[in-house]
Design a protein around this motif. Structure first.
Motif, short mmCIF file in Angstrom:
data_model
loop_
_atom_site.label_atom_id
_atom_site.label_comp_id
_atom_site.label_asym_id
_atom_site.label_seq_id
_atom_site.Cartn_x
_atom_site.Cartn_y
_atom_site.Cartn_z
N VAL A 143 0.77 -1.22 -0.01
CA VAL A 143 0.00 0.12 0.11
C VAL A 143 0.78 1.40 -0.14
N LEU A 144 1.82 1.22 0.80
CA LEU A 144 2.76 2.50 1.00
C LEU A 144 3.62 2.39 -0.40
N LEU A 145 4.01 1.51 -0.93
CA LEU A 145 4.83 1.66 -2.21
C LEU A 145 4.27 2.37 -3.26
N GLY A 146 2.76 1.95 -3.48
CA GLY A 146 1.96 2.86 -4.55
C GLY A 146 2.10 4.00 -4.07
N MET A 147 1.92 4.59 -2.91
CA MET A 147 2.06 6.10 -2.59
C MET A 147 3.28 6.57 -3.08
N ILE A 148 4.20 5.91 -2.65
CA ILE A 148 5.77 6.59 -2.99
C ILE A 148 6.00 6.57 -4.38
N MET A 149 5.52 5.53 -5.18
CA MET A 149 5.66 5.71 -6.57
C MET A 149 4.88 6.88 -6.94
N ALA A 150 3.60 7.19 -6.30
CA ALA A 150 2.95 8.25 -7.07
C ALA A 150 3.55 9.65 -6.66
N GLY A 151 3.68 9.65 -5.37
CA GLY A 151 4.16 10.93 -5.03
C GLY A 151 5.78 11.30 -5.08
N LEU A 152 6.47 10.48 -5.10
CA LEU A 152 8.12 10.82 -5.41
C LEU A 152 8.65 10.19 -6.78
N GLN A 153 8.10 9.51 -7.45
CA GLN A 153 8.28 9.10 -8.69
C GLN A 153 7.70 9.46 -9.69
N ALA A 185 16.91 12.90 -10.13
CA ALA A 185 17.80 12.61 -9.62
C ALA A 185 17.48 12.50 -7.97
N ILE A 186 17.09 13.65 -7.73
CA ILE A 186 16.68 13.85 -6.11
C ILE A 186 15.52 12.84 -5.79
N SER A 187 14.47 12.69 -6.69
CA SER A 187 13.45 12.03 -6.23
C SER A 187 13.90 10.35 -6.35
N SER A 188 14.72 10.03 -7.07
CA SER A 188 15.27 8.52 -6.99
C SER A 188 15.99 8.59 -5.64
N VAL A 189 16.81 9.20 -5.12
CA VAL A 189 17.42 9.04 -3.80
C VAL A 189 16.60 9.11 -2.72
N VAL A 190 15.36 10.03 -2.69
CA VAL A 190 14.54 9.94 -1.73
C VAL A 190 13.64 8.95 -1.72
N TYR A 191 13.23 8.49 -2.86
CA TYR A 191 12.46 7.37 -3.14
C TYR A 191 13.04 6.05 -2.63
N LEU A 192 14.44 5.71 -2.79
CA LEU A 192 15.02 4.59 -2.23
C LEU A 192 14.94 4.51 -0.79
N LEU A 193 15.28 5.97 -0.01
CA LEU A 193 15.31 5.96 1.32
C LEU A 193 13.99 5.76 1.85
N MET A 194 12.93 6.50 1.40
CA MET A 194 11.48 6.23 1.91
C MET A 194 11.18 4.76 1.72
N MET A 195 11.46 4.20 0.39
CA MET A 195 11.16 2.48 0.40
C MET A 195 11.56 1.57 1.63
N PHE A 196 13.01 2.05 1.97
CA PHE A 196 13.65 1.19 3.32
C PHE A 196 12.81 1.60 4.30
N THR A 197 12.58 2.96 4.60
CA THR A 197 11.74 3.38 5.81
C THR A 197 10.21 2.59 5.94
N ALA A 198 9.56 2.34 4.60
CA ALA A 198 8.48 1.85 4.60
C ALA A 198 8.40 0.25 4.81
N GLY A 199 9.60 -0.14 4.92
CA GLY A 199 9.63 -1.52 5.05
C GLY A 199 9.70 -2.49 3.81
N VAL A 200 9.90 -1.93 2.70
CA VAL A 200 9.81 -2.82 1.44
C VAL A 200 10.85 -4.08 1.28
N TRP A 201 12.23 -3.79 1.84
CA TRP A 201 12.87 -4.70 2.00
C TRP A 201 13.11 -5.59 3.27
N ILE A 202 12.78 -4.93 4.40
CA ILE A 202 12.61 -5.60 5.76
C ILE A 202 11.50 -4.89 6.40
#
Length: 263
Positions: free
Chosen positions: A80-90, A186-203
């Motif tokens: 659910v959060l991943l879809g939001m991150i894709m929309a808002g940050l990518q 470029a900025i969105s990609s960096v923030v996107y990866l950071l937010m994916m981690f904090t959302a728990g995508v990998w862990i």
């Protein structure tokens, strides 16, 4: 004999502005639907990832480490959060930055339609797309893998709306900071990866070490992940998690409003 003064033309002007705003929204919807890449990454990719993870047998087994729950149960809020991150940050920042870089926002400022109508249309579109992605992920989790629907639907909805607000506010701030479409990407990609981690995508946040989990809880998506998980389990989201999301939304919205430039 007195002559009545003509009534001010505020009503026709307001109606004209509303019509113009609707026209902008319709135009942006058509352009949005013509971008299959954005639709895929926002609407489809989170559910595809959830499906792949759900097909792993060990992720469908109940474990004592997760209080009898399954890993796939934790990954529905993550999807659910991943879809939001894709929309808002990518998806959203490059579009708005591109409009500004090409002078579209500046030209709109000389017309009856203010550039804010375009900004509002983009925020509304990506917000609706994020919510649609959330509904799809929850439906597939329920139908495909037996993930229970939220036990506290009102709390889940509140956490969901706060999460959407925070990601759109963050996306607006990225639009304000980036002057070109390339810089925005470029900025969105960096923030996107950071937010994916904090959302728990990998862990999943619930599986992180205690120190790391404490830090992540103070990020908007770490707080959102825990709030959604708690509501899904039947409890009311913690006021700490809701407060973190609300505070991030207010702070980032303030910064975006102060820093955003139409040209």
């Amino acid at each position: 004999m007195t002559t009545a003064n003509p009534a001010p033309a505020t009503a026709p002007a307001t109606a004209s502005a509303a019509t113009a705003h609707r026209a902008v929204l319709r135009s942006e919807i058509r352009l949005f639907l013509r971008e299959p890449g954005s639709l895929f990454w926002i609407m489809v990719f989170p559910t595809v990832l959830l499906t792949i993870l759900g097909l792993i047998p060990s992720f469908r087994e109940h474990t004592d480490e997760l209080a009898g729950r399954r890993v796939i149960d934790l990954y529905v809020p993550v999807a659910v959060l991943l879809g939001m991150i894709m929309a808002g940050l990518q998806a959203m920042p490059p579009v708005l930055t591109g409009y500004r870089e090409r002078g579209i926002l500046r030209r709109m400022s000389t017309t009856p339609v203010r550039p804010s109508a375009l900004l509002a249309a983009q925020i509304a579109l990506h917000g609706v797309a994020a919510l649609g992605s959330a509904a799809l992920a929850m439906a597939v989790g329920r139908i495909g893998f037996g993930v229970a629907l939220p036990g506290q639907p009102l709390g889940y909805a509140l956490a969901l709306l706060l999460a959407v607000a925070s990601v759109l506010a963050l996306g607006s701030l990225l639009c304000a900071l980036a002057r070109t479409a390339k810089a925005s990407a470029a900025i969105s990609s960096v923030v996107y990866l950071l937010m994916m981690f904090t959302a728990g995508v990998w862990i999943p946040v619930q599986s992180m070490p205690d120190t790391l989990r404490t830090i992540v809880r103070f990020t908007p998506f770490g707080a959102a992940s825990e709030a959604l998980d708690r509501a899904a389990s039947g409890g009311w989201p913690g006021f700490a998690q809701l407060g973190v999301m609300a505070l991030w939304t207010a702070l980032v919205t303030f910064l975006a409003a102060r820093l955003f430039r139409w040209e």
